[in-house]
Design a protein around this motif. Sequence first.
Motif, PDB file in Angstrom:
ATOM      1  N   ILE A  90      37.163  30.078  44.403  1.00  0.00           N
ATOM      2  CA  ILE A  90      37.348  29.962  42.948  1.00  0.00           C
ATOM      3  C   ILE A  90      37.021  31.295  42.282  1.00  0.00           C
ATOM      4  N   LYS A  91      35.865  31.864  42.646  1.00  0.00           N
ATOM      5  CA  LYS A  91      35.462  33.158  42.069  1.00  0.00           C
ATOM      6  C   LYS A  91      36.424  34.261  42.487  1.00  0.00           C
ATOM      7  N   GLY A  92      36.761  34.298  43.779  1.00  0.00           N
ATOM      8  CA  GLY A  92      37.600  35.369  44.307  1.00  0.00           C
ATOM      9  C   GLY A  92      38.990  35.370  43.716  1.00  0.00           C
ATOM     10  N   LEU A  93      39.610  34.189  43.623  1.00  0.00           N
ATOM     11  CA  LEU A  93      40.970  34.105  43.074  1.00  0.00           C
ATOM     12  C   LEU A  93      40.985  34.441  41.584  1.00  0.00           C
ATOM     13  N   ARG A  94      39.922  33.997  40.857  1.00  0.00           N
ATOM     14  CA  ARG A  94      39.829  34.340  39.433  1.00  0.00           C
ATOM     15  C   ARG A  94      39.736  35.861  39.274  1.00  0.00           C
ATOM     16  N   ASN A  95      38.893  36.491  40.084  1.00  0.00           N
ATOM     17  CA  ASN A  95      38.748  37.955  40.014  1.00  0.00           C
ATOM     18  C   ASN A  95      40.037  38.664  40.402  1.00  0.00           C
ATOM     19  N   LEU A  96      40.719  38.110  41.422  1.00  0.00           N
ATOM     20  CA  LEU A  96      41.965  38.728  41.895  1.00  0.00           C
ATOM     21  C   LEU A  96      43.032  38.686  40.811  1.00  0.00           C
ATOM     22  N   SER A  97      43.069  37.571  40.052  1.00  0.00           N
ATOM     23  CA  SER A  97      44.051  37.455  38.964  1.00  0.00           C
ATOM     24  C   SER A  97      43.775  38.463  37.852  1.00  0.00           C
ATOM     25  N   ARG A  98      42.499  38.910  37.749  1.00  0.00           N
ATOM     26  CA  ARG A  98      42.134  39.897  36.728  1.00  0.00           C
ATOM     27  C   ARG A  98      42.035  41.313  37.311  1.00  0.00           C
ATOM     28  N   LEU A  99      42.399  41.442  38.608  1.00  0.00           N
ATOM     29  CA  LEU A  99      42.290  42.728  39.319  1.00  0.00           C
ATOM     30  C   LEU A  99      40.858  43.277  39.286  1.00  0.00           C
ATOM     31  N   GLN A 100      39.885  42.330  39.388  1.00  0.00           N
ATOM     32  CA  GLN A 100      38.479  42.723  39.495  1.00  0.00           C
ATOM     33  C   GLN A 100      38.068  42.590  40.959  1.00  0.00           C
ATOM     34  N   PHE A 101      37.568  43.675  41.535  1.00  0.00           N
ATOM     35  CA  PHE A 101      37.238  43.668  42.957  1.00  0.00           C
ATOM     36  C   PHE A 101      35.727  43.677  43.163  1.00  0.00           C
ATOM     37  N   ASP A 102      35.225  42.547  43.663  1.00  0.00           N
ATOM     38  CA  ASP A 102      33.823  42.491  44.063  1.00  0.00           C
ATOM     39  C   ASP A 102      33.756  41.821  45.422  1.00  0.00           C
ATOM     40  N   MET A 103      32.555  41.464  45.862  1.00  0.00           N
ATOM     41  CA  MET A 103      32.415  40.903  47.205  1.00  0.00           C
ATOM     42  C   MET A 103      33.166  39.578  47.361  1.00  0.00           C
ATOM     43  N   ASN A 104      33.233  38.786  46.278  1.00  0.00           N
ATOM     44  CA  ASN A 104      33.963  37.512  46.343  1.00  0.00           C
ATOM     45  C   ASN A 104      35.453  37.746  46.554  1.00  0.00           C
ATOM     46  N   THR A 105      35.981  38.773  45.879  1.00  0.00           N
ATOM     47  CA  THR A 105      37.406  39.110  46.025  1.00  0.00           C
ATOM     48  C   THR A 105      37.691  39.554  47.454  1.00  0.00           C
ATOM     49  N   LEU A 106      36.859  40.441  47.998  1.00  0.00           N
ATOM     50  CA  LEU A 106      37.054  40.950  49.357  1.00  0.00           C
ATOM     51  C   LEU A 106      37.052  39.811  50.373  1.00  0.00           C
ATOM     52  N   MET A 107      36.060  38.924  50.261  1.00  0.00           N
ATOM     53  CA  MET A 107      35.932  37.844  51.238  1.00  0.00           C
ATOM     54  C   MET A 107      37.076  36.840  51.112  1.00  0.00           C
ATOM     55  N   THR A 108      37.515  36.571  49.887  1.00  0.00           N
ATOM     56  CA  THR A 108      38.622  35.632  49.679  1.00  0.00           C
ATOM     57  C   THR A 108      39.898  36.163  50.344  1.00  0.00           C
ATOM     58  N   ILE A 109      40.227  37.450  50.108  1.00  0.00           N
ATOM     59  CA  ILE A 109      41.421  38.057  50.720  1.00  0.00           C
ATOM     60  C   ILE A 109      41.307  37.998  52.242  1.00  0.00           C
ATOM     61  N   ALA A 110      40.119  38.347  52.778  1.00  0.00           N
ATOM     62  CA  ALA A 110      39.916  38.392  54.226  1.00  0.00           C
ATOM     63  C   ALA A 110      40.090  37.014  54.866  1.00  0.00           C
ATOM     64  N   ILE A 111      39.514  35.980  54.225  1.00  0.00           N
ATOM     65  CA  ILE A 111      39.564  34.633  54.827  1.00  0.00           C
ATOM     66  C   ILE A 111      40.979  34.052  54.747  1.00  0.00           C
ATOM     67  N   ILE A 112      41.625  34.202  53.595  1.00  0.00           N
ATOM     68  CA  ILE A 112      43.000  33.705  53.453  1.00  0.00           C
ATOM     69  C   ILE A 112      43.918  34.454  54.424  1.00  0.00           C
ATOM     70  N   GLY A 113      43.692  35.780  54.529  1.00  0.00           N
ATOM     71  CA  GLY A 113      44.494  36.578  55.468  1.00  0.00           C
ATOM     72  C   GLY A 113      44.307  36.130  56.896  1.00  0.00           C
ATOM     73  N   ALA A 114      43.053  35.821  57.275  1.00  0.00           N
ATOM     74  CA  ALA A 114      42.775  35.356  58.638  1.00  0.00           C
ATOM     75  C   ALA A 114      43.514  34.051  58.922  1.00  0.00           C
ATOM     76  N   ALA A 115      43.550  33.158  57.927  1.00  0.00           N
ATOM     77  CA  ALA A 115      44.258  31.885  58.108  1.00  0.00           C
ATOM     78  C   ALA A 115      45.762  32.119  58.258  1.00  0.00           C
ATOM     79  N   ILE A 116      46.306  33.054  57.471  1.00  0.00           N
ATOM     80  CA  ILE A 116      47.755  33.330  57.504  1.00  0.00           C
ATOM     81  C   ILE A 116      48.185  33.849  58.880  1.00  0.00           C
ATOM     82  N   ILE A 117      47.344  34.726  59.483  1.00  0.00           N
ATOM     83  CA  ILE A 117      47.737  35.279  60.794  1.00  0.00           C
ATOM     84  C   ILE A 117      47.242  34.404  61.951  1.00  0.00           C
ATOM     85  N   GLY A 118      46.735  33.199  61.624  1.00  0.00           N
ATOM     86  CA  GLY A 118      46.384  32.229  62.657  1.00  0.00           C
ATOM     87  C   GLY A 118      44.986  32.347  63.223  1.00  0.00           C
TER      88      GLY A 118
END
Length: 707
Positions: free
Chosen positions: A134-162
Amino acid sequence: MSESFMKEEMKAYRVQGFSCASCANIFENNVKRLQGVEDAKVNFGASKVYVKGQTSLEELEKAGAFENLKVRDEKEQKIEHKPFWKHKENIKAYIAVILLVTGWVLGKQSGEGHLLSTIGYGASILIGGYTLFIKGLRNLSRLQFDMNTLMTIAIIGAAIIGEWVEGAAVVILFAISEALERYSMDKARQSIESLMDIAPKEALIRRENEEIRIHVEDIQIGDIMIVKPGQKLAMDGTVIKGASTLNQAAITGESVPVTKTINDEVFAGTLNEEGLLEVRVTRRVEDTTLSKIIHLVEEAQAERAPSQAFVDKFAKYYTPAIVMLAMFIAVIPPIFFSEDWSTWIYQGLAVLVVGCPCALVISTPVAVVTAIGNAAKNGVLIKGGVYLEEIGKLKAIAFDKTGTLTKGIPAVTDIVTFLGNEDELISLTAAMEKGSQHPLASAIIKKAEEKGLPFNDISVEAFQSMTGKGIKASVNNEIYYVGSPSFFEALHQQIKSDQKVIVDDLQAAGKTVMVLGTATEILALIAVADEIRESSKAVISQLNRHGIETVMLTGDNQRTAKAIGQQIGVTNVEADLLPADKLAFIKEFRGTHQHVAMVGDGVNDAPALAASTAGVAMGGAGTDTALETADIALMSDDLNKLPYTIQLSRKALTIIKQNITFSLGIKAVALWLVVPGWLTLWIAIFADIGATLLVTLNSLRLLRIKK
């Protein structure tokens, strides 16, 4: 408008549940957007929010719903903390672990990649990382990069590549990392919260011959408080009946109990050890010395240390830089070197995880809050991280003499008579000095009282004070003078050589000489000296050994000042100084030494205290001026607290530097593993957790430093 003035207009609330500084910033912005709120300021270290305008606790809790924050009025009783393992965020992590293990077992039975195991991993990711996403996606929509944004991208990316297993592991291990942050900040804050529990919430009060137990909020100035042996005082006041010893360690850090009798000042939170005391209340509960200590310590946690300001500024650019680096690692090898996309996307995701600045962000605040809390429990009030760091960088310390290096109470040390009886001459001098305002007069009167002399029976007429010279008066129709040797030198044209030798010897020993005589004869010499504190010599010696230059500032004459300076062991003495001269000296001293502290009583030394890089006031307990003007207040008149404070500060500086080095060094090593392609999400998250754990445990070492 200054921050302190703004806060005076604002209403304060206590907040429970902050997990990180970025969450505090989000909460602050949410509160600012509430209807009726003009402004808001969050103090993350003290877990408080200041609100200007009209709002309710319900609205504030809605603003903190994203973090499940609990808000209460500042004066409301402390909420009991849940055990660490019962925290809601941790419970979600337990469920995520169970689902991860279930997915792994199903994978072993049905084969990796089977739908059931994938569902188990996916459920683990969703439940364990729900708040994070929730925090990461909200920050991503505002182009705010903090630890929540980094971890959200990493975890979603890991799921996408299996990489479901590693994605779920990252969620769980990140939850552990955040739990460590919460634990370390809570542990650091506990030293402050423990201060709130020192004073009782009720007291036994006598009103109209009736003794009633009432809440401290309802106690008024002038009420009579009855304190039995073994009880703690609930309010500040003055003893009006009884005598006892009080343990003041909670306020002043003094380990030895202090005897209190009628007219002595006593403080809330101190323990009555022996006798029954009746105390007239002199301050309301919000104005007690203990309340001021708590308030100032909490405010101190909002003052950012220079290293914290550096870390915050660094993190502002560091996090977007990590995102850019991860993106380059993910796309450049496949595009330009025909490498495998999934391999390098995986490496890019691992870089996002290892680059998470959790440990870096808490590296300074957890150390600063821990050190300030430790100092407060040991009777030293440090008003902010900037002063905590400053006291550790000191190159020189200037000390006011009277009341700081000395006790500030002059006493008669020598009486030399030439004509007449000693007791009669002391009685005569004391009778004349009764009309004087000079500080040395009290020493002579005290001496006469100690000897039991009837000086009050002597009739003194035609009393006249001659500013800067002495006094004269008529006793039994004869004019007598009491003054300095130079005054009698002028009065008699010269002083006899044998008398002059005695005066010189007394002055060389650091004593102030007063002369009693007539227009033609010198009758007696009375030497007065301010007693040196027992601790002064040892403390100055300790500071000199640590390479700190020590200077004594005094209004005494050069000869007396030099004698006292030699006894104490200071490296330099500056004499014949007015308050304005002390200020000028401190300004000049800062120019040559950069980091200079001034130690004084906080009253007449206020300008010099303000001009130094760190103003240290002696005896802050019950002294509003000392608490307000100084950057650091030693709550008791104990100079031994100064080396302890410097030791604590230097240790805090070392730990802050170590923390920053650990947090960046571990990540740098992990990032180098990208070159041979060895960096995995497992290594990345363990590097992040390792750095956070190391920083936390390292900072909590500051709790072990004692006086």
